[in-house]
Scaffold this active site. Structure first.
Site, short mmCIF file in Angstrom:
data_model
loop_
_atom_site.label_atom_id
_atom_site.label_comp_id
_atom_site.label_asym_id
_atom_site.label_seq_id
_atom_site.Cartn_x
_atom_site.Cartn_y
_atom_site.Cartn_z
N GLY A 51 46.46 67.04 23.51
CA GLY A 51 45.93 66.34 24.69
C GLY A 51 46.21 64.86 24.65
O GLY A 51 45.35 64.03 24.99
N HIS A 70 44.18 39.84 50.08
CA HIS A 70 43.40 40.96 50.62
C HIS A 70 44.16 41.60 51.78
O HIS A 70 44.76 40.90 52.58
CB HIS A 70 42.04 40.44 51.11
CG HIS A 70 41.21 41.47 51.82
ND1 HIS A 70 40.51 42.45 51.14
CD2 HIS A 70 41.00 41.70 53.15
CE1 HIS A 70 39.90 43.22 52.02
NE2 HIS A 70 40.18 42.79 53.24
#
Length: 468
Positions: free
Chosen positions: A181, A444
């Site tokens: 994993g 933004h």
């Protein structure tokens, strides 16, 4: 015998930049490669796997547009065409590397190199002939690493495979077991899970992605389970038996009980080992540790002054960008320039879904060093850009020294984490403080705002999330 200033053994992401930089610095350089230029990274590692990951994201997104009012039907995967596309990328990039080596004046020889002296290398060509080369200044070992093979799961190229075969599958397995994993296993396992494979992960340790911030890992683990996957931790794969229908019955030990799981394909992804055997290093006095790594100093030199080692073969982290940086450093040192391994931290990117990227100390590592820390965390679930992308899983987590407010580490799980970690890496290299990140105006709406907000959150001054 042909003579060069420097000889580089290996043309992967460490070797070819080293050879190019040496040539740029007016050194006569030879680069020896026994397979294809570009190494593991370009041929069956970083680039091929990321191509498949991009295809998997597109495949998944094309079927998940209903929430946006986009209905798509009849989406089909042509595994053969996808592989042809991927191989086209590989061919273009490896061809480009060859052109760059030639264009900068580096000579390239195909064959298997053996170090026979502090400044001598023999190369065995495909036809069995041997050529001798001498380096007046240095030999650079850049042979990389290769996949580890488990004795009970030897690769057969069909049902029991490693990463090299996993990036070239021309059929999607219905049931895929991944033994290990870690980064490679989860990246490739999630690719085929996105294409419809039932994914079973068997990990011997208590957690997936050992060493990664556990908060980040939990997000990826949750995604695997949400898609219908199964994860066995603290589990061992004991062996397998081939079934009459061509499938594989894998016996595992999990939760103290043995069970057999039938799958179509088993991907063994338990790590990589350094490619240092057979080079003749020990015979010329080069130190090789018990794991096969070649220790070096801050100048990339081994204990034999004329022999250098870079990249995976010289030790962890086994990352292409670390290899490239070391290749450049070694080249500059050999050419007489001032250079050394002086980085603060090396970033890592894991291309699971969602991505994980990390640099610097984790919260646990900082506390283990006796540091008192401030933690800032900003979730993508409240970020406008992430909402607009319909990718809101994950967060940005910043670890800072509570007293000085210096940034110690940044850990990101979510969309474009691999891209955003570069700003975080620069923050550590520049010894940035929380104020440096929080007071820097970020455009933004962007994902990058989350770094600014996480830094502000660590100081109790975040605007778009409740402060502690």
């Amino acid at each position: 015998m042909k003579t060069y200033d420097a000889i580089v053994i290996g043309a992967g992401p460490g070797g070819y930049p080293c050879a190019i930089r040496l040539a740029q610095l007016k050194q006569k350089v030879l680069c020896i490669e026994k397979e294809n230029v570009g190494g593991v990274c370009l041929n069956w590692g970083c680039i091929p796997s990321k191509a498949l990951i991009s295809a998997a994201h597109l495949y998944e997104k094309s079927q998940a547009g209903a929430a946006m009012g986009i209905k798509v039907s009849g989406v089909e995967l042509d595994a053969n065409k996808m592989q042809d596309w991927k191989e086209g990328i590989v061919k273009k990039l490896t061809g480009g590397v060859g052109s760059l080596l030639k264009g900068n004046g580096a000579d390239v020889v195909n064959g298997t190199a053996t170090v026979v002296g502090p400044k001598r290398v023999d190369v065995t060509r495909a036809d069995g002939s041997v050529e001798q080369f001498e380096a007046t200044k240095a030999i650079v070992i850049a042979t990389g690493s290769t996949t580890i093979e488990i004795p009970t799961f030897k690769f057969d190229g069909d049902t029991i495979i490693g990463a090299k075969e996993a990036v070239s599958l021309r059929r999607i397995p219905k049931r895929l077991m991944v033994i290990g994993g870690g980064v490679i296993g989860l990246e490739l396992g999630m690719v085929y899970q996105a294409f419809g494979a039932e994914l079973i992960v068997v990990e011997a340790l208590p957690e997936l992605l050992t060493g990664v911030d556990p908060d980040c890992t939990k997000i990826v683990e949750r995604k695997i389970l949400k898609r219908g996957g199964t994860i066995h931790k603290n589990a061992k794969a004991l062996g397998y038996e081939k079934q009459k229908d061509g499938s594989v019955g894998v016996k595992i030990l999990a939760d103290g009980k043995e069970q057999t799981i039938v799958v179509d394909t088993v991907l063994v992804a338990v790590g990589m080992r350094p490619s240092s055997k057979g080079l003749g290093l020990e015979k010329v006095g080069v130190t090789v540790d018990q794991r096969g790594f070649v220790p070096t100093d801050k100048f990339c030199r081994t204990n034999v002054p004329s022999i250098y080692a870079i990249g995976d073969v010289s030790g962890p982290p086994l990352l292409a960008h670390k290899a490239t940086k070391e290749g450049e450093i070694a080249a500059e040192v050999i050419a007489g320039h001032k250079a050394e391994k002086d980085w603060v931290a090396i970033p890592g990117a894991i291309f699971t879904d969602p991505e994980i990227a990390t640099v610097g100390l984790t919260e646990a590592e900082a506390k283990a060093k006796g540091l008192e820390v401030s933690i800032g965390k900003f979730p993508f679930s409240v970020l406008g850009k992430a909402m607009a992308m319909n990718e809101t899983e994950g967060f940005v987590k910043i670890v800072a020294d509570k007293k000085t407010k210096q940034v110690l580490g940044v850990h990101i799980v979510g969309p474009e984490a691999s891209t955003m970690i570069s700003e975080a890496s620069l923050s550590l290299e520049m010894a940035a403080f929380l104020e440096d990140l929080s007071l820097t105006i970020h455009p933004h709406p962007t994902l990058g705002e989350s770094l600014m907000e996480a830094a502000a959150h660590a100081m109790g001054a975040a605007i778009h999330i409740a402060n502690r």
